[in-house]
Design an enzyme around this catalytic site. Sequence first.
Site, PDB file in Angstrom:
ATOM      1  N   SER A   1     -44.474 -42.202 -10.734  1.00  0.00           N
ATOM      2  CA  SER A   1     -43.845 -41.829 -11.996  1.00  0.00           C
ATOM      3  C   SER A   1     -44.400 -40.582 -12.655  1.00  0.00           C
ATOM      4  O   SER A   1     -43.697 -39.937 -13.434  1.00  0.00           O
ATOM      5  CB  SER A   1     -43.932 -43.002 -12.965  1.00  0.00           C
ATOM      6  OG  SER A   1     -45.273 -43.452 -13.070  1.00  0.00           O
TER       7      SER A   1
ATOM      8  N   LYS B   1     -40.287 -38.931 -17.573  1.00  0.00           N
ATOM      9  CA  LYS B   1     -39.850 -39.002 -18.967  1.00  0.00           C
ATOM     10  C   LYS B   1     -38.913 -37.872 -19.366  1.00  0.00           C
ATOM     11  O   LYS B   1     -38.134 -38.002 -20.320  1.00  0.00           O
ATOM     12  CB  LYS B   1     -41.070 -39.000 -19.888  1.00  0.00           C
ATOM     13  CG  LYS B   1     -41.896 -40.279 -19.871  1.00  0.00           C
ATOM     14  CD  LYS B   1     -41.235 -41.384 -20.666  1.00  0.00           C
ATOM     15  CE  LYS B   1     -42.168 -42.564 -20.868  1.00  0.00           C
ATOM     16  NZ  LYS B   1     -41.557 -43.608 -21.717  1.00  0.00           N
TER      17      LYS B   1
END
Length: 332
Positions: free
Chosen positions: A314, A57
């Site tokens: 991720s 992110k």
Amino acid sequence: MTLPRHGVSLCSLYQARQRIAGQAVRTPLVRSPALSARFDAEILLKLETLQPTGAFKLRGATNMIAALIERHGRDALRAGVTTASTGNHGRAVAHAAAHLGVPAVICLSRLVPANKVVAIEVLGAEVRRVGRNQDEAFIEVARLVDEEGMTLIPPFDDALVAAGQGTIGLELMEDAPELDRVFVGLSGGGLLGGIGAAIKAIRPATRITGVSLSDGAAMWKSLQAGRPVEVEEVASLADSLGGGIGRDNRCTLALAREVMDEHFQVSEVAIAHAMVDILEHEKLLVEGAAAVGLAAIVEHKLDVRGQKVALILSGNGVALETFDRARALAGR
């Protein structure tokens, strides 16, 4: 040049890479001997777990804040930035804002684990716990924007955010230009959409495989319906894949529809087994959302023999009690 409707082009991806240099790192793409042998394939792991905030992110948040300063000047963000998040995006916004000298308020629902709240607060951002889900947290975000003049940094539904995440795709194509398939967790669509936009622009033959939760898969339901659909958000080992896509989704629904070749949903048990497998064989402690690619291959018995496959790990934002729950669910 006319931009596609979703606003993410190859040019915007390379611009994003320039903006995030020095904050987000170029993460390694490493071969997994254990998984490669298990599936008779070349299994590569993209280690976004090594970002300074522990998740991908940071790329999107940094790109958007830097682009806004670049276009409008720092004074335009004097009131600060805000967002709602399931945890990782909030931490990314807090990190990027602190680095760029901008105040930040992060709104989190009560579903977000305590470890992710602490990780945001230590970066200097103000955390507000609001509502039962991400959509309710966004009500406070809207008030901050309307009444206090703060600037929204969306967790996924913005071309600048998606382009930031898409820099992962550029790196994949440079490090493994003949990839056959990429497995990506699908939630709001910024990660899958950004990666897919990069890869499809460079090597259209590479398949983009999205993976969602078995329950609460808002983007998948929306793609099936052809419009944003609200679903009930449920607690999950892959908590960062929860949340809706927004009633007025402007970018990522169209982007995911354009770049995703196939999709699978995975159960909590499959996610639990994958999390434990990755720790046992790769010595990596990852959150549930980072393990869904492996979960999909195993649960759906996908034939990847002879293929060069990338799994996007991720993030690493998993509390030890959550991992203990995964171990118990997997019976290991």
